[in-house]
Design an enzyme around this catalytic site. Structure first.
Site, short mmCIF file in Angstrom:
data_model
loop_
_atom_site.label_atom_id
_atom_site.label_comp_id
_atom_site.label_asym_id
_atom_site.label_seq_id
_atom_site.Cartn_x
_atom_site.Cartn_y
_atom_site.Cartn_z
N TYR A 1 4.10 48.74 -31.36
CA TYR A 1 4.85 47.60 -31.90
C TYR A 1 4.17 46.29 -31.46
O TYR A 1 3.45 46.27 -30.45
CB TYR A 1 6.29 47.67 -31.39
CG TYR A 1 7.17 46.52 -31.81
CD1 TYR A 1 7.47 46.32 -33.16
CD2 TYR A 1 7.68 45.63 -30.88
CE1 TYR A 1 8.26 45.26 -33.55
CE2 TYR A 1 8.47 44.57 -31.27
CZ TYR A 1 8.76 44.38 -32.61
OH TYR A 1 9.53 43.32 -32.99
N ALA B 1 6.58 53.83 -24.13
CA ALA B 1 6.44 52.62 -24.94
C ALA B 1 5.85 51.46 -24.12
O ALA B 1 5.21 50.58 -24.67
CB ALA B 1 7.79 52.22 -25.54
N THR C 1 4.68 43.70 -29.77
CA THR C 1 4.71 43.13 -28.42
C THR C 1 4.11 44.08 -27.38
O THR C 1 4.05 43.72 -26.19
CB THR C 1 6.16 42.83 -27.99
OG1 THR C 1 6.89 44.05 -28.05
CG2 THR C 1 6.81 41.79 -28.88
N LYS C 2 3.71 45.27 -27.76
CA LYS C 2 3.29 46.26 -26.77
C LYS C 2 1.82 46.04 -26.37
O LYS C 2 1.15 45.17 -26.90
CB LYS C 2 3.55 47.67 -27.31
CG LYS C 2 5.01 47.90 -27.75
CD LYS C 2 5.98 48.00 -26.58
CE LYS C 2 7.42 47.75 -26.96
NZ LYS C 2 8.17 48.88 -27.48
N ASN C 3 1.33 46.86 -25.44
CA ASN C 3 0.00 46.59 -24.87
C ASN C 3 -1.14 46.90 -25.84
O ASN C 3 -2.21 46.31 -25.73
CB ASN C 3 -0.18 47.37 -23.57
CG ASN C 3 0.69 46.81 -22.45
OD1 ASN C 3 1.37 45.80 -22.64
ND2 ASN C 3 0.66 47.44 -21.30
#
Ligand SMILES: *Cc1c(COP(=O)(O)O)cnc(C)c1O
Length: 391
Positions: free
Chosen positions: A190, A166, A192-194
């Site tokens: 999601y 994740a 906030t992910k990269n």
């Protein structure tokens, strides 16, 4: 009011933690997808899967609607039975542990290394029992786990290896991409992910059989390529071959992901620069900064975590969190360790003191903003806010 009693950023300019960079290409692709009338699982999802498989050097990539779903399906596809044990880290998002529980297996925690914050292979060895069937390491913050040691343990004890990637889209261990070491690699998109799709996830696997099973499980247990029944090649009946789940990704989501993935490297470079600015600007403060990065590995720069030790800083971690928020800077906690939560204490009798490194980190850690969207001024504002909160 004196100048320094004003927050670094006003309420209107509050810096939202993890706010993603979204550009015109994905906005136009979403609009085009909506106009095409094909919103659900279709050609855009297939393209996003191909693009990610190529980026990761994985034979297959199966898109789903979250990393939680990816983890759940991986454990189901691994064929684990009730009572089978899966060893994972106490320093992770609850989804890693919940996925094990929902797949009917039993989670077992092995404490982390205090420096890398990743699961400690020595602790894993100590937790192996005759019922251990799988390992689920998390490449925490984007730092690669010790894959030589974990793969050796998996081989020796014939364990399924499921990497929770994740945080680890760009992560490499000794030149090899995270998510390609074991049987399954699970990605999150999601917000906030990269790489973001709003909600979304993917399973990487080199096994044809595992890929087919994951695709079937993700869409109600319908036989592979069921979505083709909506095509123009004549009516096709679908067949349900097992009781699956509703975990499929939509083309609307993949439309975002395709363009996000195309920019994954420039975004990584941007975050690397922010990381280095934080290292330079915060080095003289009484905080513990992230450990230096192993030269043979590639960090994904997903989370920049500092440890607030009250005996050094004079402020508690929670005071620091409140102070940063008061300065108009959004911060995160990754993570209060799993054994701190009442459900796991009550269900598994886990105690924080049995996982001392994860517990200490969980009680001291603060994640500073680290997004490709940050401007130079944003980064300066974060640094100023940290200095004020510690002053
Ligand atoms: C975000 C995250 C997940 C869950 O991802 P979703 O896509 O939100 O389901 C799982 N594990 C870790 C370590 C995470 O950070």
């Amino acid at each position: 009011m004196t100048k320094t009693s004003m927050p670094v950023r006003s309420k209107e300019r509050f810096l939202v933690f993890g706010s993603p960079a979204i550009e015109d290409q994905e906005i136009q692709e979403v609009i085009a997808t909506m106009k095409s009338g094909w919103l659900g699982t279709g050609p855009k999802v297939a393209q996003f899967e191909r693009d990610m498989a190529a980026y990761k050097g994985s034979k297959h990539a199966a898109a789903v609607n979250s990393c939680t779903a990816a983890l759940h399906l991986s454990i189901v596809a691994a064929g684990l039975k009730p009572g089978d044990e899966v060893i994972t880290t106490p320093l992770t998002f609850c989804a890693s542990v919940n996925a094990i529980i929902h797949a009917g297996a039993t989670p077992v925690l092995a404490d982390v290394d205090p420096v890398t914050m990743n699961i400690d292979p020595e602790q894993v060895r100590a937790k192996i029992t005759p019922r251990t069937r799988a390992l689920m390491p998390v490449h925490f913050a984007g730092r690669a786990c010790d894959m030589d040691a974990l793969c050796a343990i998996a081989r020796k004890h014939d364990l399924v290896l499921i990497e929770d990637c994740a945080h680890a889209i760009e992560t490499e261990y000794k030149g090899r991409k995270a998510g390609t070491f074991g049987d399954f690699g699970c990605l999150s998109f999601y917000v906030t992910k990269n790489v973001v799709t709003g909600e979304g996830g993917m399973v990487l696997t080199n096994s044809d059989a595992h890929a087919a099973r994951i695709k079937t499980l993700a869409l109600h247990g319908m036989s592979k390529d069921a979505w083709k029944r909506f095509g123009d090649e004549g009516f096709k009946h679908y067949q349900v071959v097992e009781a699956g789940f509703k975990y499929n990704m939509m083309d609307l989501q993949a439309a975002i992901g395709i363009h996000q993935l195309a920019r994954v490297e420039p975004y990584w470079k941007k975050r690397e620069q922010v990381w280095q600015r934080y290292n330079a600007a915060l080095g003289n403060l009484p905080l513990e900064l992230p450990a230096s990065i192993e030269p043979e590995n590639r960090h994904s720069y997903h989370l920049y975590t500092v440890l607030v030790d009250e005996t050094r800083t004079g402020v508690t971690r929670d005071t620091f969190l409140d102070g940063m928020t008061g300065q108009g800077i959004g911060v995160g906690v990754h993570y209060l360790s799993i054994p701190e939560h009442p459900f796991y204490q009550e269900t598994f009798d886990w105690r924080p003191e049995d996982y001392p490194h994860a517990t200490r980190i969980g009680r001291q850690t603060v994640s500073l903003p680290l997004s490709a969207k940050l401007t130079d001024q944003d980064v300066q504002d974060v640094v100023t806010a940290v200095e004020r909160v510690l002053a």
